[in-house]
Design a protein around this motif. Structure first.
Motif, mmCIF file in Angstrom:
data_model
loop_
_atom_site.group_PDB
_atom_site.id
_atom_site.type_symbol
_atom_site.label_atom_id
_atom_site.label_comp_id
_atom_site.label_asym_id
_atom_site.label_seq_id
_atom_site.Cartn_x
_atom_site.Cartn_y
_atom_site.Cartn_z
ATOM 1 N N THR A 183 0.835 -1.204 0.000
ATOM 2 C CA THR A 183 0.000 0.000 0.000
ATOM 3 C C THR A 183 0.870 1.254 0.000
ATOM 4 O OG1 THR A 183 -1.790 -1.162 1.133
ATOM 5 C CG2 THR A 183 -1.809 1.241 1.255
ATOM 6 N N LEU B 130 2.453 1.731 -3.506
ATOM 7 C CA LEU B 130 1.449 2.203 -4.467
ATOM 8 C C LEU B 130 1.048 3.652 -4.189
ATOM 9 C CD1 LEU B 130 -0.808 -0.973 -4.703
ATOM 10 C CD2 LEU B 130 0.689 -0.075 -6.502
ATOM 11 N N ARG B 131 0.854 3.982 -2.907
ATOM 12 C CA ARG B 131 0.478 5.349 -2.530
ATOM 13 C C ARG B 131 1.557 6.339 -2.943
ATOM 14 N NH1 ARG B 131 2.407 7.996 1.387
ATOM 15 N NH2 ARG B 131 3.000 6.197 2.654
ATOM 16 N N HIS C 263 1.748 6.853 -6.692
ATOM 17 C CA HIS C 263 0.656 7.713 -7.155
ATOM 18 C C HIS C 263 0.967 9.172 -6.837
ATOM 19 C CE1 HIS C 263 -3.725 9.084 -7.127
ATOM 20 N NE2 HIS C 263 -3.403 8.834 -8.373
ATOM 21 N N ALA D 112 -2.028 5.616 -10.929
ATOM 22 C CA ALA D 112 -3.027 5.121 -9.979
ATOM 23 C C ALA D 112 -2.749 3.660 -9.627
ATOM 24 C CB ALA D 112 -4.420 5.252 -10.576
ATOM 25 N N PRO D 113 -2.998 3.277 -8.375
ATOM 26 C CA PRO D 113 -2.798 1.881 -7.974
ATOM 27 C C PRO D 113 -3.567 0.891 -8.850
ATOM 28 C CG PRO D 113 -3.067 3.253 -6.040
ATOM 29 C CD PRO D 113 -3.343 4.131 -7.233
ATOM 30 N N SER D 114 -4.711 1.289 -9.374
ATOM 31 C CA SER D 114 -5.504 0.387 -10.220
ATOM 32 C C SER D 114 -4.806 0.057 -11.538
ATOM 33 C CB SER D 114 -6.873 1.010 -10.506
ATOM 34 O OG SER D 114 -6.720 2.224 -11.229
ATOM 35 N N GLN D 115 -3.790 0.833 -11.909
ATOM 36 C CA GLN D 115 -3.053 0.601 -13.157
ATOM 37 C C GLN D 115 -1.869 -0.345 -12.966
ATOM 38 O OE1 GLN D 115 -2.471 4.931 -13.955
ATOM 39 N NE2 GLN D 115 -3.269 4.407 -15.977
ATOM 40 N N GLU E 247 -0.205 -3.993 -11.279
ATOM 41 C CA GLU E 247 -0.356 -5.320 -10.696
ATOM 42 C C GLU E 247 0.906 -5.605 -9.887
ATOM 43 O OE1 GLU E 247 -0.682 -10.039 -11.912
ATOM 44 O OE2 GLU E 247 -0.459 -8.544 -13.500
ATOM 45 N N ARG F 154 -0.620 -2.569 -15.967
ATOM 46 C CA ARG F 154 -1.676 -3.372 -16.593
ATOM 47 C C ARG F 154 -1.867 -2.986 -18.062
ATOM 48 N NH1 ARG F 154 -4.377 -6.106 -12.549
ATOM 49 N NH2 ARG F 154 -4.179 -5.233 -10.460
ATOM 50 N N HIS F 155 -1.308 -1.850 -18.475
ATOM 51 C CA HIS F 155 -1.445 -1.356 -19.845
ATOM 52 C C HIS F 155 -0.057 -1.024 -20.397
ATOM 53 C CE1 HIS F 155 -5.695 -1.028 -18.919
ATOM 54 N NE2 HIS F 155 -5.366 -0.350 -17.843
#
Length: 192
Positions: free
Chosen positions: A77, A80-81, A84, A90-93, A95, A119-120
């Motif tokens: 966490t 990722l924080r 960002h 963003a954490p959603s981007q 894995e 992820r992209h």
């Protein structure tokens, strides 16, 4: 990207210790960094940042995004924080694939290297640098790192310490970040 992702995950299972590092001990400040990979034209790349001269520690140094873990916050966490906050991803981007062993720094930190992959593709992810913390951020092709590596001796007083250095154009990546990159490359080389 699927082949690279599989190889990266497998490499994290290997036992590859760090070399020439201070011992982990109580009282170190816990910090997490994100070694973030992405691909462009199927070419794996890793994100490197340059810290500003205004940050509290490691001014002007090349680093992975990251920082101090807040109370009750997991290492993942925190990584990722901080990523960002520093580069706008963003954490959603991302894995999370795993982690490297913790390492101590002479500056009093216990660093937890978290390994992630976008992820992209890189073309779909825009870096938005936080100018208070990051002076520059850029992607480095993983294959290029093998050709710009060298070992040096870093002198503190009368003691000389061997360090791992990667020279990317005008950017000198060394210290804990250089050691983490060397460890990752060694792990991946073992898999062929």
């Amino acid at each position: 990207m699927t082949h690279f992702r599989s190889k990266l995950v497998s490499s994290l299972q290997a036992e590859v210790p760090y070399t020439e590092r201070p011992a982990l001990k109580p009282g170190l400040k816990r910090a997490a960094v994100l070694a973030l990979f992405g691909t462009s034209d199927q070419e794996p790349q890793i994100l490197i940042t340059k810290r500003t001269e205004e940050v509290e520690t490691h001014k002007g140094q090349m680093a992975f995004p990251g920082g101090i873990c807040e109370t009750e916050e997991s290492d993942e966490t925190a990584a990722l924080r901080e990523s960002h906050e520093e580069v706008g991803i963003a954490p959603s981007q991302i894995e999370i694939l795993g982690r490297l062993p913790e390492l101590a720094t002479p500056t009093g930190f216990c660093i937890v290297p978290i390994i992630g992959i976008l992820r992209h593709s890189l073309e779909e992810v825009k870096l938005v640098v936080n100018p208070a913390e990051i002076a520059d951020a850029f992607w480095v092709p993983l294959k290029d790192l093998k050709y710009v590596y060298r070992r040096e001796l870093f002198t503190v007083g009368q003691v000389k310490y061997p360090i791992h250095v990667f020279q990317i154009r005008e950017h000198r990546i060394w210290g804990a970040t250089g050691l983490m990159i060397k460890n990752l490359l060694d792990r991946m080389d073992r898999l062929g």
